[in-house]
Scaffold this motif. Structure first.
Motif, PDB file in Angstrom:
ATOM      1  N   TYR A 108      -4.007 -43.592  -4.316  1.00 31.92           N
ATOM      2  CA  TYR A 108      -2.959 -43.745  -3.292  1.00 31.92           C
ATOM      3  C   TYR A 108      -2.765 -42.434  -2.530  1.00 31.92           C
ATOM      4  O   TYR A 108      -2.698 -42.408  -1.301  1.00 31.92           O
ATOM      5  N   ILE A 109      -2.659 -41.335  -3.282  1.00 29.77           N
ATOM      6  CA  ILE A 109      -2.401 -40.045  -2.623  1.00 29.77           C
ATOM      7  C   ILE A 109      -3.606 -39.641  -1.759  1.00 29.77           C
ATOM      8  O   ILE A 109      -3.449 -39.282  -0.593  1.00 29.77           O
ATOM      9  N   CYS A 110      -4.811 -39.743  -2.323  1.00 26.85           N
ATOM     10  CA  CYS A 110      -6.015 -39.345  -1.553  1.00 26.85           C
ATOM     11  C   CYS A 110      -6.118 -40.124  -0.247  1.00 26.85           C
ATOM     12  O   CYS A 110      -6.344 -39.547   0.820  1.00 26.85           O
ATOM     13  N   ASN A 111      -5.955 -41.456  -0.338  1.00 22.41           N
ATOM     14  CA  ASN A 111      -6.080 -42.276   0.870  1.00 22.41           C
ATOM     15  C   ASN A 111      -5.006 -41.955   1.893  1.00 22.41           C
ATOM     16  O   ASN A 111      -5.283 -41.826   3.085  1.00 22.41           O
ATOM     17  N   ALA A 112      -3.766 -41.806   1.402  1.00 27.62           N
ATOM     18  CA  ALA A 112      -2.659 -41.530   2.325  1.00 27.62           C
ATOM     19  C   ALA A 112      -2.872 -40.184   3.027  1.00 27.62           C
ATOM     20  O   ALA A 112      -2.668 -40.069   4.244  1.00 27.62           O
ATOM     21  N   VAL A 113      -3.303 -39.189   2.264  1.00 27.54           N
ATOM     22  CA  VAL A 113      -3.475 -37.847   2.843  1.00 27.54           C
ATOM     23  C   VAL A 113      -4.630 -37.844   3.844  1.00 27.54           C
ATOM     24  O   VAL A 113      -4.513 -37.306   4.957  1.00 27.54           O
ATOM     25  N   ALA A 114      -5.746 -38.455   3.463  1.00 31.20           N
ATOM     26  CA  ALA A 114      -6.909 -38.483   4.361  1.00 31.20           C
ATOM     27  C   ALA A 114      -6.551 -39.213   5.660  1.00 31.20           C
ATOM     28  O   ALA A 114      -6.842 -38.728   6.764  1.00 31.20           O
ATOM     29  N   ASN A 115      -5.899 -40.368   5.535  1.00 30.31           N
ATOM     30  CA  ASN A 115      -5.521 -41.129   6.739  1.00 30.31           C
ATOM     31  C   ASN A 115      -4.490 -40.373   7.571  1.00 30.31           C
ATOM     32  O   ASN A 115      -4.552 -40.365   8.798  1.00 30.31           O
ATOM     33  N   GLY A 116      -3.526 -39.751   6.876  1.00 35.36           N
ATOM     34  CA  GLY A 116      -2.476 -39.009   7.590  1.00 35.36           C
ATOM     35  C   GLY A 116      -3.051 -37.843   8.373  1.00 35.36           C
ATOM     36  O   GLY A 116      -2.675 -37.607   9.525  1.00 35.36           O
ATOM     37  N   ILE A 117      -3.965 -37.119   7.763  1.00 35.12           N
ATOM     38  CA  ILE A 117      -4.551 -35.954   8.445  1.00 35.12           C
ATOM     39  C   ILE A 117      -5.413 -36.406   9.634  1.00 35.12           C
ATOM     40  O   ILE A 117      -5.354 -35.809  10.712  1.00 35.12           O
ATOM     41  N   MET A 118      -6.164 -37.491   9.436  1.00 32.08           N
ATOM     42  CA  MET A 118      -6.959 -38.017  10.566  1.00 32.08           C
ATOM     43  C   MET A 118      -6.051 -38.443  11.721  1.00 32.08           C
ATOM     44  O   MET A 118      -6.363 -38.223  12.894  1.00 32.08           O
ATOM     45  N   ARG A 119      -4.899 -39.027  11.372  1.00 32.01           N
ATOM     46  CA  ARG A 119      -3.962 -39.472  12.411  1.00 32.01           C
ATOM     47  C   ARG A 119      -3.448 -38.281  13.221  1.00 32.01           C
ATOM     48  O   ARG A 119      -3.359 -38.342  14.454  1.00 32.01           O
ATOM     49  N   VAL A 120      -3.113 -37.189  12.527  1.00 28.27           N
ATOM     50  CA  VAL A 120      -2.629 -35.989  13.231  1.00 28.27           C
ATOM     51  C   VAL A 120      -3.743 -35.452  14.141  1.00 28.27           C
ATOM     52  O   VAL A 120      -3.505 -35.055  15.284  1.00 28.27           O
ATOM     53  N   ASN A 121      -4.965 -35.464  13.612  1.00 26.28           N
ATOM     54  CA  ASN A 121      -6.138 -35.055  14.372  1.00 26.28           C
ATOM     55  C   ASN A 121      -6.222 -35.800  15.709  1.00 26.28           C
ATOM     56  O   ASN A 121      -6.277 -35.193  16.786  1.00 26.28           O
ATOM     57  N   LEU A 122      -6.242 -37.137  15.612  1.00 22.58           N
ATOM     58  CA  LEU A 122      -6.442 -37.953  16.814  1.00 22.58           C
ATOM     59  C   LEU A 122      -5.214 -37.954  17.718  1.00 22.58           C
ATOM     60  O   LEU A 122      -5.345 -37.907  18.939  1.00 22.58           O
ATOM     61  N   ASP A 123      -4.013 -37.985  17.122  1.00 24.92           N
ATOM     62  CA  ASP A 123      -2.787 -38.015  17.938  1.00 24.92           C
ATOM     63  C   ASP A 123      -2.592 -36.710  18.704  1.00 24.92           C
ATOM     64  O   ASP A 123      -2.107 -36.712  19.832  1.00 24.92           O
ATOM     65  N   SER A 124      -2.952 -35.597  18.074  1.00 25.69           N
ATOM     66  CA  SER A 124      -2.705 -34.296  18.719  1.00 25.69           C
ATOM     67  C   SER A 124      -3.872 -33.880  19.620  1.00 25.69           C
ATOM     68  O   SER A 124      -3.705 -33.072  20.529  1.00 25.69           O
ATOM     69  N   GLY A 125      -5.048 -34.416  19.343  1.00 25.66           N
ATOM     70  CA  GLY A 125      -6.229 -34.000  20.104  1.00 25.66           C
ATOM     71  C   GLY A 125      -6.671 -32.585  19.762  1.00 25.66           C
ATOM     72  O   GLY A 125      -7.450 -31.967  20.483  1.00 25.66           O
ATOM     73  N   LYS A 126      -6.179 -32.078  18.629  1.00 23.12           N
ATOM     74  CA  LYS A 126      -6.567 -30.727  18.184  1.00 23.12           C
ATOM     75  C   LYS A 126      -7.331 -30.843  16.865  1.00 23.12           C
ATOM     76  O   LYS A 126      -7.090 -31.777  16.097  1.00 23.12           O
ATOM     77  N   PRO A 127      -8.204 -29.869  16.576  1.00 22.71           N
ATOM     78  CA  PRO A 127      -8.875 -29.912  15.280  1.00 22.71           C
ATOM     79  C   PRO A 127      -7.868 -29.743  14.135  1.00 22.71           C
ATOM     80  O   PRO A 127      -7.064 -28.814  14.154  1.00 22.71           O
ATOM     81  N   VAL A 128      -7.908 -30.667  13.190  1.00 31.39           N
ATOM     82  CA  VAL A 128      -7.058 -30.583  11.999  1.00 31.39           C
ATOM     83  C   VAL A 128      -7.984 -30.809  10.796  1.00 31.39           C
ATOM     84  O   VAL A 128      -8.500 -31.908  10.601  1.00 31.39           O
ATOM     85  N   ALA A 129      -8.234 -29.764  10.037  1.00 29.12           N
ATOM     86  CA  ALA A 129      -9.244 -29.853   8.970  1.00 29.12           C
ATOM     87  C   ALA A 129      -8.683 -30.410   7.673  1.00 29.12           C
ATOM     88  O   ALA A 129      -7.546 -30.122   7.288  1.00 29.12           O
ATOM     89  N   PHE A 130      -9.516 -31.183   6.985  1.00 25.10           N
ATOM     90  CA  PHE A 130      -9.187 -31.791   5.690  1.00 25.10           C
ATOM     91  C   PHE A 130      -9.762 -30.889   4.598  1.00 25.10           C
ATOM     92  O   PHE A 130     -10.877 -31.093   4.124  1.00 25.10           O
TER      93      PHE A 130
END
Ligand code: RBF
Length: 154
Positions: A97-119
């Motif tokens: 649950y935590i891994c999936n939520a974190v991976a999806n959340g970070i990808m969302r910030v990546n795409l929403d902000s249009g800035k590189p956000v590293a995992f």
């Protein structure tokens, strides 16, 4: 020139001395995440970033990384964000649950902000595997996350 890197193709250059970076560090498994932070911080400095341009936020656990990353990515002057955490598998399904939520959340910030956000989040079966990836025989994934955002900026 100091603070200037060539891209992999050698065609474009970027001056990192003017770029501001956000680094979010989770406190769970602190020994590991501090080693990841050390790797990311040292890499950014080596690549030409200025100490005063590195902005750290500490959060309780990896689950909190996306919200803090979003807060940083929303700031106009921040060029890129690096998320650092360590999730170690336990006896209950919380790991997935935590891994999936974190991976999806970070990808969302990546795409929403249009800035590189590293995992830069380790997801390992045990502490030994995590140590091997936080400055051990498999390198330092914090350092790799820092290099990745710089590559993406280029
Ligand atoms: N956070 C981590 O960063 N790494 C972990 O290995 C980790 N294990 C957790 C195990 C359980 C059972 C719970 C409930 C939380 C865990 N967390 C871990 C904390 C999580 O990321 C978050 O901080 C809390 O769930 C509060 O939102």
């Amino acid at each position: 020139m100091a603070g200037t890197l060539k891209s992999a193709t050698g065609k474009s250059k970027i001056n990192l001395s003017t770029k501001k970076f956000g680094i979010v560090v989770a406190e769970w498994n602190e020994e590991i995440t501090e080693a990841l932070y050390e790797g990311a911080y040292t890499a950014l400095i080596k690549l030409g970033a200025k100490k005063s341009n590195l902005h750290r936020i500490t959060v309780p656990g990896s689950y909190e990384l996306p919200l803090a990353a979003q807060r940083l990515a929303k700031q106009k002057e921040i060029a890129a964000v690096i998320c650092l955490g360590c999730i170690i598998q336990g006896e209950t399904p919380h790991f997935d649950y935590i891994c999936n939520a974190v991976a999806n959340g970070i990808m969302r910030v990546n795409l929403d902000s249009g800035k590189p956000v590293a995992f830069g989040v380790l997801t390992t079966l045990d502490k030994k595997q995590a140590l091997e990836r936080a400055g051990g025989k498999h390198g330092n994934k914090g350092e790799e996350a820092a290099v990745t955002v710089v590559e993406m900026l280029k």
